[in-house]
Design an enzyme around this catalytic site. Structure first.
Site, PDB file in Angstrom:
ATOM      1  N   SER A  44       0.800  -1.224   0.000  1.00 40.31           N
ATOM      2  CA  SER A  44       0.000   0.000   0.000  1.00 40.31           C
ATOM      3  C   SER A  44       0.830   1.270   0.000  1.00 40.31           C
ATOM      4  O   SER A  44       0.317   2.347  -0.311  1.00 40.31           O
ATOM      5  CB  SER A  44      -0.939   0.006   1.216  1.00 40.31           C
ATOM      6  OG  SER A  44      -0.209  -0.165   2.414  1.00 40.31           O
ATOM      7  N   ASP A 332      -3.297   7.965   7.945  1.00 39.64           N
ATOM      8  CA  ASP A 332      -4.279   7.077   8.570  1.00 39.64           C
ATOM      9  C   ASP A 332      -3.575   6.148   9.551  1.00 39.64           C
ATOM     10  O   ASP A 332      -2.438   6.414   9.962  1.00 39.64           O
ATOM     11  CB  ASP A 332      -5.095   6.315   7.513  1.00 39.64           C
ATOM     12  CG  ASP A 332      -4.268   5.305   6.722  1.00 39.64           C
ATOM     13  OD1 ASP A 332      -3.068   5.085   7.042  1.00 39.64           O
ATOM     14  OD2 ASP A 332      -4.815   4.700   5.774  1.00 39.64           O
ATOM     15  N   HIS A 335      -0.551   4.545   7.273  1.00 40.77           N
ATOM     16  CA  HIS A 335       0.191   5.154   6.180  1.00 40.77           C
ATOM     17  C   HIS A 335       0.569   6.615   6.425  1.00 40.77           C
ATOM     18  O   HIS A 335      -0.195   7.360   7.043  1.00 40.77           O
ATOM     19  CB  HIS A 335      -0.631   5.058   4.894  1.00 40.77           C
ATOM     20  CG  HIS A 335      -1.091   3.671   4.598  1.00 40.77           C
ATOM     21  ND1 HIS A 335      -2.360   3.222   4.916  1.00 40.77           N
ATOM     22  CD2 HIS A 335      -0.444   2.625   4.040  1.00 40.77           C
ATOM     23  CE1 HIS A 335      -2.471   1.948   4.566  1.00 40.77           C
ATOM     24  NE2 HIS A 335      -1.326   1.563   4.027  1.00 40.77           N
TER      25      HIS A 335
END
Length: 369
Positions: A44, A332, A335
């Site tokens: 991600s 978040d 991340h």
């Protein structure tokens, strides 16, 4: 007297070896960037939206407020704007790399005639270097990402010369290490053996991309995984400080990654590699937040109302968001923010020892293969 640590001495010797090769013309530099494409693999940290195109995949960022600070809509990136791969593409003066599954869909439906010449992003959120990591989420493991790349080359959809002149990026491993500490983790390996199993998969990756023609490789270390807000959901993980055991595994993995880069010239003739030390770059931000424009380096800007905001993904029902995301190290629960990614990218692009070694990405992109 100036003392030089042993590892610094090795890198200095390598630097002068590369300088000697430049003088001999064995490693010429172009005036303009020789690399005009990037092929991107990982999780991600790099995913530009591949997971959006996977039916029933549960690792998603295709909803607001993801993406709103730069793109003004969700793109599938797990941040509020651009990632490191995006910034590096901008520094190189090329378009951002599209996710492979989007390009494949456009090619199949006829809206695209050729695969892009600026590279492709194969990264898939939730994946790890270990093939079994998060498979239940429905993402694309690193090993399948390589197979997708391989298929394009074997089908002559990507010219092998393009691959030889491209940069290849890999960042993966955070999910493997985080999952090791989950209560339902079924691994019977001790931490060191687990890390060695991860490194074995990275070596397989290097072999695979070498055989496919890659000659300029950048491997990025893990950041301090034990400091992410999501650690608050783990049993026995501290809230007031980083999770030391998790960071220890990340550092051991990073040390192994650097060893792989050092061995590249011996094992893979013609390959030039570099190691981006993201871990220590981020630790600089944490040690002196104000210097780098941060107000908060511990909590998620966008997340739940629990400790560190780490108990809920951004955008899910009940989430809360800060006023200025780019004053936060973390966007978040997992991340970094776009501001963090921007700072990391600048260090990787034009920084020097110890941020990235032995070459920064600007130099790597100018080497003619």
């Amino acid at each position: 007297m100036i003392s030089i640590l042993p590892f610094q001495g090795r890198w200095i010797r390598l630097f002068f070896s590369l300088l000697y090769m430049l003088i001999l013309g064995l490693l010429p530099l172009a005036h303009a960037s020789a690399a005009q494409s990037i092929f991107i693999f990982g999780d991600s940290t790099f995913d530009a939206g591949n997971n959006h195109f996977i039916k029933n995949c549960r690792a998603q960022a295709d909803f607001l407020p993801y993406g709103f600070n730069f793109f003004h809509h969700p793109t599938g990136r797990f941040t509020n704007g651009r990632t490191v791969a995006d910034f590096i593409a901008e520094f190189m003066g090329i378009e951002l790399q599209k996710p492979f599954l989007q390009v494949q869909m456009e090619f199949i439906n006829g809206s695209r005639k050729d695969f892009p010449s600026n590279g492709i992003n194969f990264a898939s959120a939730g994946s790890g270097v270990l093939q079994g990591t998060n498979r239940e989420l429905g993402m694309i493991p690193l090993q399948i990402q390589i197979q997708q790349f391989q298929a394009l080359i074997h089908e002559n959809q990507i010219n092998k010369k393009l691959v030889e002149n491209a940069l290849v990026f890999l960042e993966s491993g955070s999910n493997d290490i985080f999952n090791y500490f989950l209560p339902f983790n079924s691994s019977r390996l001790d931490p060191d053996s687990y890390v060695q199993a991860m490194l074995a998969e990275v070596r397989n990756f290097i072999t695979d991309i070498y055989l496919l023609g890659a000659r300029r490789v950048a491997i990025f270390s893990l950041g301090p995984v034990g400091c992410i807000p999501a650690r608050s959901i783990l049993p026995n993980a501290p809230i007031g400080k980083c999770f030391g055991k998790m960071n220890r595994m990340a550092k051991d993995f990073n040390f192994g990654l650097e060893g792989i880069i050092k061995d590249l010239p011996n094992k893979y003739p013609g390959v030039v590699g570099t190691h981006g030390d993201v871990y220590n770059i981020v630790q600089l931000f944490r040690a002196n937040p104000a210097r780098y424009g941060f107000f908060n380096v511990t909590s998620a800007c966008c997340g739940g109302d629990g400790p560190l905001g780490g108990n809920l993904q951004c955008g899910k029902e009940g989430y809360k968001m800060c006023i200025n995301p780019n004053q936060f190290l973390f966007w978040d629960h997992f991340h970094p923010s776009e501001h963090t990614y921007n700072l990391i990218s600048k260090a990787l692009w034009s920084g020097n020892l110890p941020q990235i070694r032995p070459l920064n990405l600007k130099t790597l992109s100018h080497i003619i293969s």
